[in-house]
Design a protein around this motif. Structure first.
Motif, mmCIF file in Angstrom:
data_model
loop_
_atom_site.group_PDB
_atom_site.id
_atom_site.type_symbol
_atom_site.label_atom_id
_atom_site.label_comp_id
_atom_site.label_asym_id
_atom_site.label_seq_id
_atom_site.Cartn_x
_atom_site.Cartn_y
_atom_site.Cartn_z
ATOM 1 N N ALA A 89 9.074 -49.673 0.400
ATOM 2 C CA ALA A 89 8.577 -48.696 -0.558
ATOM 3 C C ALA A 89 9.700 -48.026 -1.348
ATOM 4 O O ALA A 89 10.882 -48.135 -1.010
ATOM 5 C CB ALA A 89 7.752 -47.639 0.171
ATOM 6 N N GLU A 90 9.317 -47.291 -2.394
ATOM 7 C CA GLU A 90 10.277 -46.616 -3.277
ATOM 8 C C GLU A 90 11.288 -45.759 -2.519
ATOM 9 O O GLU A 90 12.470 -45.734 -2.855
ATOM 10 C CB GLU A 90 9.537 -45.703 -4.261
ATOM 11 C CG GLU A 90 8.772 -46.390 -5.352
ATOM 12 C CD GLU A 90 7.991 -45.383 -6.184
ATOM 13 O OE1 GLU A 90 8.475 -44.240 -6.358
ATOM 14 O OE2 GLU A 90 6.895 -45.714 -6.653
ATOM 15 N N ARG A 91 10.833 -45.037 -1.533
ATOM 16 C CA ARG A 91 11.716 -44.086 -0.851
ATOM 17 C C ARG A 91 12.877 -44.771 -0.152
ATOM 18 O O ARG A 91 13.879 -44.126 0.150
ATOM 19 C CB ARG A 91 10.923 -43.226 0.139
ATOM 20 C CG ARG A 91 10.378 -43.976 1.340
ATOM 21 C CD ARG A 91 9.383 -43.140 2.126
ATOM 22 N NE ARG A 91 10.016 -42.049 2.853
ATOM 23 C CZ ARG A 91 9.343 -41.116 3.535
ATOM 24 N NH1 ARG A 91 8.015 -41.136 3.549
ATOM 25 N NH2 ARG A 91 9.967 -40.176 4.189
ATOM 26 N N ASP A 92 12.783 -46.074 0.087
ATOM 27 C CA ASP A 92 13.861 -46.794 0.744
ATOM 28 C C ASP A 92 14.728 -47.598 -0.209
ATOM 29 O O ASP A 92 15.601 -48.352 0.217
ATOM 30 C CB ASP A 92 13.293 -47.716 1.833
ATOM 31 C CG ASP A 92 12.784 -46.922 3.025
ATOM 32 O OD1 ASP A 92 13.438 -45.933 3.386
ATOM 33 O OD2 ASP A 92 11.730 -47.277 3.582
ATOM 34 N N ALA A 93 14.503 -47.434 -1.503
ATOM 35 C CA ALA A 93 15.425 -48.005 -2.490
ATOM 36 C C ALA A 93 16.744 -47.247 -2.377
ATOM 37 O O ALA A 93 16.767 -46.068 -2.013
ATOM 38 C CB ALA A 93 14.852 -47.861 -3.887
ATOM 39 N N GLU A 94 17.844 -47.900 -2.687
ATOM 40 C CA GLU A 94 19.165 -47.286 -2.512
ATOM 41 C C GLU A 94 19.278 -45.948 -3.224
ATOM 42 O O GLU A 94 19.816 -44.984 -2.671
ATOM 43 C CB GLU A 94 20.255 -48.230 -3.016
ATOM 44 C CG GLU A 94 21.659 -47.700 -2.795
ATOM 45 C CD GLU A 94 22.732 -48.667 -3.263
ATOM 46 O OE1 GLU A 94 23.932 -48.318 -3.164
ATOM 47 O OE2 GLU A 94 22.384 -49.772 -3.723
ATOM 48 N N ILE A 95 18.747 -45.829 -4.432
ATOM 49 C CA ILE A 95 18.874 -44.595 -5.208
ATOM 50 C C ILE A 95 18.119 -43.443 -4.567
ATOM 51 O O ILE A 95 18.437 -42.267 -4.787
ATOM 52 C CB ILE A 95 18.367 -44.826 -6.658
ATOM 53 C CG1 ILE A 95 18.753 -43.658 -7.573
ATOM 54 C CG2 ILE A 95 16.865 -45.053 -6.675
ATOM 55 C CD1 ILE A 95 20.206 -43.578 -7.893
ATOM 56 N N ASN A 96 17.107 -43.750 -3.749
ATOM 57 C CA ASN A 96 16.291 -42.704 -3.126
ATOM 58 C C ASN A 96 16.599 -42.478 -1.652
ATOM 59 O O ASN A 96 16.124 -41.505 -1.065
ATOM 60 C CB ASN A 96 14.802 -43.062 -3.247
ATOM 61 C CG ASN A 96 14.305 -42.986 -4.676
ATOM 62 O OD1 ASN A 96 14.708 -42.122 -5.440
ATOM 63 N ND2 ASN A 96 13.438 -43.911 -5.047
ATOM 64 N N ALA A 97 17.389 -43.368 -1.068
ATOM 65 C CA ALA A 97 17.594 -43.326 0.377
ATOM 66 C C ALA A 97 18.215 -42.027 0.879
ATOM 67 O O ALA A 97 17.987 -41.629 2.021
ATOM 68 C CB ALA A 97 18.460 -44.507 0.814
ATOM 69 N N ALA A 98 18.988 -41.354 0.013
ATOM 70 C CA ALA A 98 19.681 -40.146 0.458
ATOM 71 C C ALA A 98 18.944 -38.855 0.097
ATOM 72 O O ALA A 98 19.497 -37.770 0.249
ATOM 73 C CB ALA A 98 21.098 -40.114 -0.127
ATOM 74 N N ILE A 99 17.702 -38.946 -0.363
ATOM 75 C CA ILE A 99 16.940 -37.721 -0.624
ATOM 76 C C ILE A 99 16.784 -36.981 0.700
ATOM 77 O O ILE A 99 16.312 -37.551 1.688
ATOM 78 C CB ILE A 99 15.548 -38.031 -1.203
ATOM 79 C CG1 ILE A 99 15.681 -38.660 -2.589
ATOM 80 C CG2 ILE A 99 14.709 -36.748 -1.280
ATOM 81 C CD1 ILE A 99 14.354 -39.031 -3.220
ATOM 82 N N PRO A 100 17.191 -35.720 0.767
ATOM 83 C CA PRO A 100 17.106 -34.975 2.029
ATOM 84 C C PRO A 100 15.696 -34.967 2.607
ATOM 85 O O PRO A 100 14.707 -34.841 1.882
ATOM 86 C CB PRO A 100 17.561 -33.564 1.626
ATOM 87 C CG PRO A 100 18.433 -33.776 0.428
ATOM 88 C CD PRO A 100 17.786 -34.915 -0.310
ATOM 89 N N GLY A 101 15.614 -35.088 3.909
ATOM 90 C CA GLY A 101 14.327 -35.125 4.576
ATOM 91 C C GLY A 101 13.507 -33.866 4.431
ATOM 92 O O GLY A 101 12.280 -33.882 4.613
ATOM 93 N N ASP A 102 14.163 -32.750 4.094
ATOM 94 C CA ASP A 102 13.447 -31.488 3.919
ATOM 95 C C ASP A 102 12.365 -31.605 2.849
ATOM 96 O O ASP A 102 11.319 -30.958 2.935
ATOM 97 C CB ASP A 102 14.411 -30.367 3.526
ATOM 98 C CG ASP A 102 15.411 -30.054 4.626
ATOM 99 O OD1 ASP A 102 15.052 -30.196 5.801
ATOM 100 O OD2 ASP A 102 16.546 -29.667 4.290
ATOM 101 N N GLY A 103 12.630 -32.420 1.834
ATOM 102 C CA GLY A 103 11.656 -32.582 0.774
ATOM 103 C C GLY A 103 10.376 -33.227 1.268
ATOM 104 O O GLY A 103 9.269 -32.768 0.963
ATOM 105 N N PHE A 104 10.507 -34.296 2.032
ATOM 106 C CA PHE A 104 9.333 -34.970 2.581
ATOM 107 C C PHE A 104 8.634 -34.088 3.614
ATOM 108 O O PHE A 104 7.407 -34.043 3.685
ATOM 109 C CB PHE A 104 9.752 -36.293 3.223
ATOM 110 C CG PHE A 104 10.308 -37.286 2.258
ATOM 111 C CD1 PHE A 104 9.464 -38.092 1.503
ATOM 112 C CD2 PHE A 104 11.685 -37.427 2.074
ATOM 113 C CE1 PHE A 104 9.970 -39.021 0.594
ATOM 114 C CE2 PHE A 104 12.204 -38.346 1.181
ATOM 115 C CZ PHE A 104 11.347 -39.149 0.429
#
Length: 333
Positions: A89-104
């Protein structure tokens, strides 16, 4: 400029707001949940305040999450979908992989609370839009009106992300062209880049500016020298500890204000793209304007993010209201 930065590098999206509502947008309304889930706003507010106080990086994480969601597939919470054995899924694309977990995490908390009150009514995409707006306001930024009634998307694929996001390695021309491709102006680019007033960037995103910048200089001469030395100490072990990071706004990292633009004028822009916005003749006038006029920055940022919130929204049978935000209702991808 990376909403990542880990606060928002991808500031892409938009179409104009209320005076030019499309048929799809006309199906949205400010009071969409007034009858079906009357405590919607109250619940979002309560969870947002509790989470932001406990974890001050939440605002930046959610703002980045919101931007990255809207840029691809539209504002449909497709970025919240978890990968499985059948689909990356999108969230595991390289550009998104480092989005802090606090957001989710905060979106999950809000969704859980709302499902107890009004099951199957509030979409994850509306929750994300509302949480981002409330958090921006909570950390000092502008309040703006949102329309609700979005449905959650039915597609989330990592292989669709390439070319949709701004990156720290881009030139100003590349950024301008990227924004122009989705009908965004140079002023939109600069105003939305102001989201870097909160959040942080990993050292890997700016290491080339502070370590072996050129054959004749270890440090990018455009950086304030004292600031650069501090960054070198902070990021000394970034190759062995990729989680090392620095605040985008060294002066007021937890407050949504116009200090980001003032920092660019002082050689305190963290990313190369940040610095470039303050020097390129196409973007510098807007940087200088916002550095001296916070009210104007707030006005333009609010208007731009309203447009972002309406990007390719889905209504009716175009989407669904997910039972949980990380999975499609039929579990298919």
């Amino acid at each position: 400029m990376a909403f990542h930065s880990h606060a928002l590098f991808s500031l892409l999206t938009l179409v104009f707001l209320i005076p030019t509502l499309t048929v799809t947008h006309a199906q949205l309304s400010e009071n969409y949940y007034e009858q079906t889930c009357p405590k919607f706003h109250e619940t979002v507010h309560h969870v947002v305040v509790e989470k932001q106080i406990a974890t001050p990086t939440t605002a930046a994480a959610v703002l980045r999450l919101f931007f990255h969601d809207c840029v691809l597939e539209g504002c449909d919470a497709s970025l919240l979908i978890a990968s499985n054995s059948f689909n990356k899924a999108e969230r595991d694309a390289e550009i998104n992989a480092a989005i802090p977990g606090d957001g989710f995490d905060i979106i999950t908390r809000i969704k859980t609370a709302l499902e107890l009150q009004c099951p199957g009514i509030v979409s994850c995409s509306d929750i994300l839009a509302a949480a981002a707006r409330n958090l921006i306001n909570m950390v000092g930024g502008p309040h703006y009106t949102l329309l609700f009634g979005r449905k959650d998307g039915l597609v989330s694929r990592a292989d669709r992300t390439e070319g949709h996001y701004a990156k720290a390695s881009m030139t100003v021309s590349e950024l301008i062209n990227l924004f122009a491709s989705i009908n965004l102006s140079v002023q939109d680019l600069v105003a939305l880049s102001g989201a870097h007033t909160i959040g942080f960037s990993h050292c890997s995103e700016f290491a080339n500016r502070i370590f072996k910048f050129s054959p004749t200089s270890e440090i990018d001469p455009a950086l304030n020298r004292i600031y650069a030395e501090g960054l070198r100490k902070l990021c000394a072990n970034h190759t062995t500890n990729p989680g090392m990071s620095a605040f985008n706004d060294v002066m007021t990292p937890g407050k949504f204000d116009n200090l980001y633009f003032q920092n660019l004028q002082r050689g305190l822009g963290l990313l190369a793209t940040d610095h470039a916005l303050g020097t390129d003749p196409r973007t510098k006038p807007f940087v200088d304007l916002y550095a001296t006029n916070q009210a104007k920055f707030f006005e333009d940022f609010a208007q731009a993010i309203q447009r972002v919130s309406l990007m390719n929204v889905k209504t009716g049978k175009q989407g669904e209201v997910r039972r949980r935000c990380d999975a499609f209702n039929d579990l298919k991808t």
